[in-house]
Every structure is written in structure tokens, then in C-alpha cells.
Design an enzyme around this catalytic site. Sequence first.
Site, short mmCIF file in Angstrom:
data_model
loop_
_atom_site.label_atom_id
_atom_site.label_comp_id
_atom_site.label_asym_id
_atom_site.label_seq_id
_atom_site.Cartn_x
_atom_site.Cartn_y
_atom_site.Cartn_z
N GLY A 196 0.97 -1.27 0.15
CA GLY A 196 0.05 -0.09 -0.01
C GLY A 196 0.86 1.31 0.08
O GLY A 196 0.65 2.28 -0.55
N ASP A 197 2.02 1.10 1.04
CA ASP A 197 2.83 2.31 0.86
C ASP A 197 3.68 2.49 -0.37
O ASP A 197 4.33 3.47 -0.78
CB ASP A 197 3.44 2.23 2.13
CG ASP A 197 3.17 3.03 3.42
OD1 ASP A 197 2.46 3.83 3.19
OD2 ASP A 197 3.56 2.37 4.52
N LEU A 198 3.87 1.36 -1.24
CA LEU A 198 4.65 1.66 -2.50
C LEU A 198 4.11 1.69 -3.56
O LEU A 198 4.73 2.19 -4.50
CB LEU A 198 5.68 0.39 -2.31
CG LEU A 198 6.73 -0.08 -1.12
CD1 LEU A 198 7.28 -1.24 -1.28
CD2 LEU A 198 7.66 1.26 -1.24
#
Length: 414
Positions: free
Chosen positions: A183-185
Site C-alpha cells: 500500500g505504501d509503495l
Amino acid sequence: MSEAKGPLEGKTVLDLTTALAGPYATLLLAGLGARVIKIENPSRGGDSSRNNSPYVTADGLSMLRTSADDMSVSMMVRGRNKESITLNLKHPRSRDVFLDLAREADIIVENYSAGVTARLGIDYAAVREVNPALVYTSISGFGAQGVEGDGKAMDTIIQALSGVMMTAGEPGDAPVRFGLPVGDLVAPLFAVIGTLSAVIHANATGEGQHVDVSMLGSLTSLVACEPFDALESVGIPLRTGAVVPRLAPFGTFRAVDGWFAICAPTDAFAGGLLRALGREDLVADERYATRDARVRNADELHGRIQEWAARKPLSEVLAALSGNGVPAAPVRDTAEAVRDELVLSRKEVVPLIHPQFGFVDGLYGSGLPVTFSRSRTDLSRPAPALGEQTDDVLAEMLGYDDATIGGLRGEGVL
């Protein structure tokens, strides 16, 4: 011939990001040659990543910080090729300093929760007044409009809401959290695509714009690339564990001394697989001769593969598969993967360098996995100390003299 430059050479980015999603986006922009000026809060120790254990110290890796020169591995990865200045955005005078910087910049990237930049008076509406050509990119959990109860979106929360946790594992298993913070990437990748598209528009028209990317939307859009609902409606389960029956033979299997992956959905690949198993007689068998037949008999086919491999060393399994033209590979652990000579030679993974202590054996970080025929990419400059370039940026970029900088620092603005 002049030395190659990055494709974003000459572009200046103001980096208002922290943690992972935003800093990864600005890391990519820095690797492409942009000047990235990271704006950090002096009263909170800067980017939260600066306080992520473990740290690189004079004696190597440590779970605890031992001196002021120590730097977290997280910051060593995410802070490369950036400059750091301190600016307390909650101080009344900081807004004027920020807008002075914005006048000279081409891009701003921020990943505050929705509404925070408006409260600080540094949102796109404020910046557009002083620099109409600027591209202003926001990365947030749910989009710039926010949602009820919108807090700080963490990767695991986004994984849970996107449905991605229910795409791995066996039917009936608990949700599977991806170890890589997808999700962060994923969101920063879309943010960079959007930013560069907006820069092209601004270069052509002189008109900047707001680029709004949500973590939830980015990851859910990838989940939607596979028609899971439609597949379930015709009896294909959502979660299939180590194998993918609708592409059989396809999945991961175990040899005596390790795991391997096979992707052989075509008739030619499947025929090669059966030959590798020593079952030439099954290539024309009605159970395996066509793709639809293999899907109907996927459990049986995958069982044959596992039974065959379970008695053999991995090297023998891979040699047999490769010798028969079957796409297959060993399942590596992360330490082996990041030391792959090919990805190191292409600088897709690079050694991490501490600004004082140099390279720590075994410590690698992400490179920029794009190779240009003419332009240069680079992520070799070590991450800066907190506020290391504050005076230089304010003097060189804004023309502030020593007295002005000293006054701002004395007031707690810097």
C-alpha cells in the site's frame, strides 16, 4: 560528449513528506535528477523515519542510537540524493518562508492527512497564488477530499480495505498481510506518474495543477485488474494458495532442498513440463492436451508435479524444467535476491552509504529500476543530516542573508 544528466535535471521539488509513501515518491524524483529539498519539522526530530530502528553506527548496525552521527537504515534508503532543511510549519512566520520557496520550485509533494495543508495555509490554493505553474502532488490514505474519521492511513489498514489480503492464502485461511508494504509503495508509483504527466502539461502550457493520489485507490485499482468476482461466479475460487488452477500448470512447489515456481499455462509449456516429468505419454492425453482440460484437471496435474519434485534436489528439478523449455525459477530469500549480479550491475539495487561511516557490509537499498539510453539516473548521494542544508538553501535559493536566517532560527521558525 557532455556527461549525461538526469531527465529531471533543473527541476526543483519541495518535499513535505514523511514515513514511506511520500518519501519513496520523492526518492524516485531525486533519482531521475530533480533537486529535492526535504522540509522537516525541527521540533519533532524531522521525518519519522529518522527514528526507525535499526541504525548504522560507527560499530555497524545497532538497534539503539549511540551517537548523533548514527542514522536509521530507513532514512539512509529514503533520504538519498535529497537536501534537508528545517521549517516549523506551525510557526506563524513559516508560511512566508514556505511560499518564498514555492515561488522558486517546480513541484511540491506532500503526504499529510487530508485537510492538514489547508489548516497550515500551504495547500494548493495558497501555492497557486504565488506560482501558477507549479505541480502540487498529494498522497493520502483516501484522497484529498478525506473521509469521515480520516486519520493517518497505515499500510496494513490500506491492505485490509483494498481486498488484497484476501487474494493470498488458502480458502478459509486468515487474511494474509503482505510482508512488503504494498500500500505504501504502489501509491507513490502512481504519484510519480501523475506528477511527471502534470509537469509535461505545465511545460507546454505554463499551467500547474493539483495531482491527488490515494493509497486505497491505488492498491484497490490493482486488485481490480483481476476479475475476482467474475471468476468466483463460474466456480474459480478467489484464494488458491500456492497454485493457480485456472492457469495450470502454475504455482510454487517444493523440491528436497528448496522451493521453485512454474508458470506454464500454454500448450507448448505444459507439454515441456510433462516431458520434464518423464511423461511424454501424457502430452497428448485428453486431460492435459488443452488449456481448458488442464484447468479441469488442475489438482491432479499439480499433484503430479509435487510428487515428482519431492524426491529430487532443486538443481535437478530446475535443470529438467529448463531443458524442456519450461518457465521456472528457484524461490529466493530476500538476502539472495538483493545480491543478484544482474540487478546490481543494472543498479536496480545499490549499496547504501552512510555519510560518515561508509558502506556497511550486507546493507543494500532500492535503486531506480529504469535504464535510459541517453539520460542518467543516480541514487548514490547519502541521505543528509536533519537540516544540513538549511542555511545554504535559504541563502542561495531565496537570497536570505545571515541576519535573516539567524533571526528565523532564534524565533523557532527553523
